[in-house]
Design an enzyme around this catalytic site. Structure first.
Site, PDB file in Angstrom:
ATOM      1  CB  SER A 168      -3.787 -27.245 -16.767  1.00 27.45           C
ATOM      2  OG  SER A 168      -3.304 -27.943 -15.653  1.00 27.45           O
ATOM      3  CG  HIS A 193      -1.446 -26.355 -11.584  1.00 29.11           C
ATOM      4  ND1 HIS A 193      -0.927 -27.434 -12.252  1.00 29.11           N
ATOM      5  CD2 HIS A 193      -2.220 -25.717 -12.477  1.00 29.11           C
ATOM      6  CE1 HIS A 193      -1.355 -27.436 -13.502  1.00 29.11           C
ATOM      7  NE2 HIS A 193      -2.146 -26.404 -13.662  1.00 29.11           N
ATOM      8  CG  ASP A 222      -0.045 -30.257 -10.594  1.00 23.87           C
ATOM      9  OD1 ASP A 222      -0.981 -30.143  -9.787  1.00 23.87           O
ATOM     10  OD2 ASP A 222       0.245 -29.382 -11.428  1.00 23.87           O
TER      11      ASP A 222
END
Length: 710
Positions: free
Chosen positions: A590, A396, A498
């Site tokens: 992240s 992402h 992801d």
């Protein structure tokens, strides 16, 4: 003294509640304070403080000797945030930024401290004496310049001073009206020194000063949340956590600590101790991100408080001292701003840096976590997989349209109040980087080959229409220096996991690959989260650490297909596909690592829970366990592209797990009908929305009905 209860009991001897009160007919002095009392034209403010009985320090700081000499004070001292007394200063002193050694209060204003009663030996019922108030004298206001400089540096130097900055200093319940960011920083790093009569003690108390702190070190804070509102309930409450990061100002090591501790308004000013009951410093107001209200607790270390005033100035007149102090502050800030604006491809640490002094089990893992930047204003974290420069991060970061606010960032319909927030940080004001620096740091990632040969795995690469992604750069944090490398995208998963892989264009000589642990972690396992949450590349700091435990492990109840040497095999047992931890995770973390106490990676940080109103829930976060990343690690070792195909396969079960939705095996027709009406994961979403709405209603009632208290 290593037992937490023992440290807490010892810390109570040095913690007090500070109360300032005075006339305030217009109710103006309560501004910028989360908790206060205002009645009959008088306002009362409060904070925590550090009690320093005479003789408790083997080496008393020169600033204390200087202040006591000016006021001929022979009693005990209290150190507290200056913000609790500044509203009651006379106009002559209220707006001054220089050091003040004889500040004056307005008529009828006074300052008191509440000292907890000490237990008298082993009484029959074990009861303590009643806490008592003691009047005190305001003797000095001192700027802790090194901490102010470090905080300015943390926010990116001069760029952090702009009014549009996304950061404030202070609690979320206390809006800073009319304050500039520079003013907030100065207020948060200014202390007041109070004099009180000697406290009668059964035994002489002595406190040692903590050595240089390391990331991951235990911290214990003693303070009084909610302050004057209810001291009988909250006086000297304890909170514990760890050092998340360390900031230095010039040659002053650890002048400011970022702490992973849950604190409440009113605890600012409280003493902070380490696991050996040594004094670390003083808690001050937190650093808060405006958009998310995420708070980072800040600790002013004792070594910078002790050196806040030089020995050589003690014999000079006060006006000379203040003039020299002003020059010193301005010089330090100029040095800081020059350093903040001179970021180069390699930034070595100053001699005596604290980075090599990490907790041993975290040292290697810390060097394996990189900072990944995309364009000029977006960053996340990444993990070094092998010595050839392969970096693991989240997809992402590179393809936000797939996980953006129309998909994973807001998985449920707009009418719901809860979603999963991918932990990429998008700066509200993108960094302004000159063209020459762009060429040095952010060269185009191009070409169709990599360290692993020609790329033939077209199904997982960015589509041709999407190859115009922004420039990518990776900052590697070695033990001795930071250096930037350009990077190219080599793989982006098209499946529900992801993940993405980057390849450094130029591989440094020394890389520190992560050490993975593929066994499923047990619930309750202590863990550390390492990443670049909240603070981006301009801060220049190393990855931060937060701690918690594994709170839940989600397993798939049916086999997960794994590709091995070109043959798809089926794992017979269920495989963990999601980890939940209680460690604080913020945007920017992240792609970082969840590691165990041995420094082994057990998961890849991926997302946060988030209220529909936009506020993230840091302590409810989700990671991909290493067991589900096995194809990635095998590819890293064997360089066989076919191993990654399994990650591109559609998997409804995994998709439902990461959408926080019911599994597809449950009554598809009824679930479909409900989803048409309510949206995915609606039951969970509505539950949180109801709770969130209830809190909002309660906050509204409190503000409307009890304006003098909250």
């Amino acid at each position: 003294m290593e037992s937490l209860p023992d440290v807490a009991q010892f810390a109570r001897n040095f913690s007090v509640l500070v109360r300032s009160q005075g006339p305030d007919p217009k109710g103006l002095k309560m501004r910028n304070h989360a908790f206060h009392l205002h009645q009959t034209g008088s306002t009362t403010l409060s904070a925590s403080g550090i009690l320093l009985p005479d003789g408790c320090l083997s080496d008393r700081p020169p600033i204390f000797d200087h202040v006591c000499g000016i006021h001929r004070h022979s009693g005990d001292l209290v150190v507290t945030p200056a913000s609790v007394v500044e509203p009651f200063l006379t106009a002559e002193y209220r707006n001054k930024t220089a050091q003040e050694f004889s500040p004056k209060l307005i008529p009828a204003a006074r300052i008191d401290v509440l000292i907890e009663g000490k237990e008298e030996g082993t009484s029959s019922n074990g009861a303590a004496t009643i806490p008592r108030w003691s009047n005190c004298k305001l003797m000095a206001l001192v700027d802790v310049t090194a901490s102010s400089v470090a905080l300015l540096s943390l926010l990116g130097g001069d760029s952090g001073l702009q009014e549009s900055s996304s950061w404030e200093v202070g609690w979320s319940l206390a809006a800073r009206e009319g304050d500039t960011q520079a003013g907030m920083i100065e207020s948060a790093t200014r202390i007041a020194i109070l004099g009180i009569p000697k406290v009668e003690l059964k035994n002489m108390l002595h406190v040692d000063i903590s050595e240089v702190q390391q990331r991951g070190d235990l911290l214990i804070v003693m303070g009084s949340p909610f302050g004057i509102l209810s001291p009988s309930h909250f006086l000297n409450s304890i909170s514990s956590g760890v050092v998340a990061n360390c900031c230095s100002a010039g040659s002053v090591k650890n002048s400011l600590l970022l702490a992973d501790i849950r604190c409440l308004p009113g605890m600012e000013g409280g003493p902070v101790f380490d696991r050996h009951a040594c004094l670390v410093g003083m808690l001050t107001s937190p650093l808060r991100q405006k958009s998310s209200n995420a708070e980072i607790q800040l600790v002013i270390t004792w070594n910078v408080i002790a050196t806040a005033w030089g020995n050589g100035l003690q014999n000079e007149p006060q006006n000379v001292q203040q003039e020299v102090a002003g020059r010193y502050i301005n010089k330090e800030r100029r040095v800081l701003l020059n350093l903040a604006n001179s970021r180069g491809p390699i930034r070595c640490l100053p001699e005596g840096s604290d980075f090599p002094n990490l907790v041993p089990s975290l040292r290697k893992a810390m060097s394996s976590v990189a900072l990944v930047t995309v364009g000029d204003g977006t960053w996340a974290s990444g993990i070094v997989l092998n010595p050839k420069g392969l970096i693991l991060t989240n997809a992402h970061l590179l393809e936000p349209w797939r996980f953006g606010r129309k998909s994973l960032v807001n998985l449920v319909k707009k009418s719901t109040r809860f979603s999963v927030e991918c932990s990429v940080s998008f700066s509200e004001q993108e960094e302004k980087i000159s063209e020459d620096k762009r060429q040095r740091f952010f060269l185009s990632a191009s070409g169709s080959s990599s360290a692993y040969g020609d790329i033939a795995h077209d199904a997982s690469l960015l589509n041709r229409s999407h190859k115009n992604y922004r420039k990518i750069s990776v900052r590697l944090d070695n033990m001795e220096c930071q250096f930037w490398c350009d990077a190219s995208v080599v793989y982006v998963s098209n499946g529900p996991i992801d993940v993405a892989l980057l390849q450094l264009d130029h591989v440094p000589c020394q890389l520190c690959p992560i050490n993975p642990e593929f066994h499923c972690p047990s619930i309750g396992l202590p863990v550390h989260v390492i990443g670049h949450g909240l603070l981006g590349p301009r801060s220049g700091i190393w990855p931060s650490v937060s701690t918690g435990i594994v709170s839940h492990v989600v397993r798939v109840p049916e086999p997960l297909h794994i590709e091995k040497s070109g043959v798809v095999e089926t794992e017979k047992r269920s495989v963990p596909v999601m980890l939940q931890t209680t460690a604080a995770v913020h945007p920017g973390a992240s792609g970082g690592a969840v590691v165990d106490s041995d420094g082994h990676m057990i998961g890849l940080i991926t997302s946060n829970a988030k209220h529909g109103g936009g506020r993230t829930i840091p302590h409810l976060n989700f990671s991909i366990p290493c067991a589900a990343l096995l194809p990635i690690f095998r590819f890293s070792d064997e360089h066989d592209w076919s191993m990654l195909k399994v990650l591109d396969e559609p998997n409804d079960l995994l998709s439902s797990v990461w959408a926080l939705a019911p599994p597809p095996s449950q009554s598809k027709q009824s679930i479909s009908e409900k989803n048409d009406q309510e949206g995915k994961g609606s039951r969970f979403s509505k539950f949180l929305a109801k709770k969130h709405s209830g809190l909002e209603d309660l906050t509204h009632v409190i503000k409307e009905k009890l304006p003098s208290k909250l």
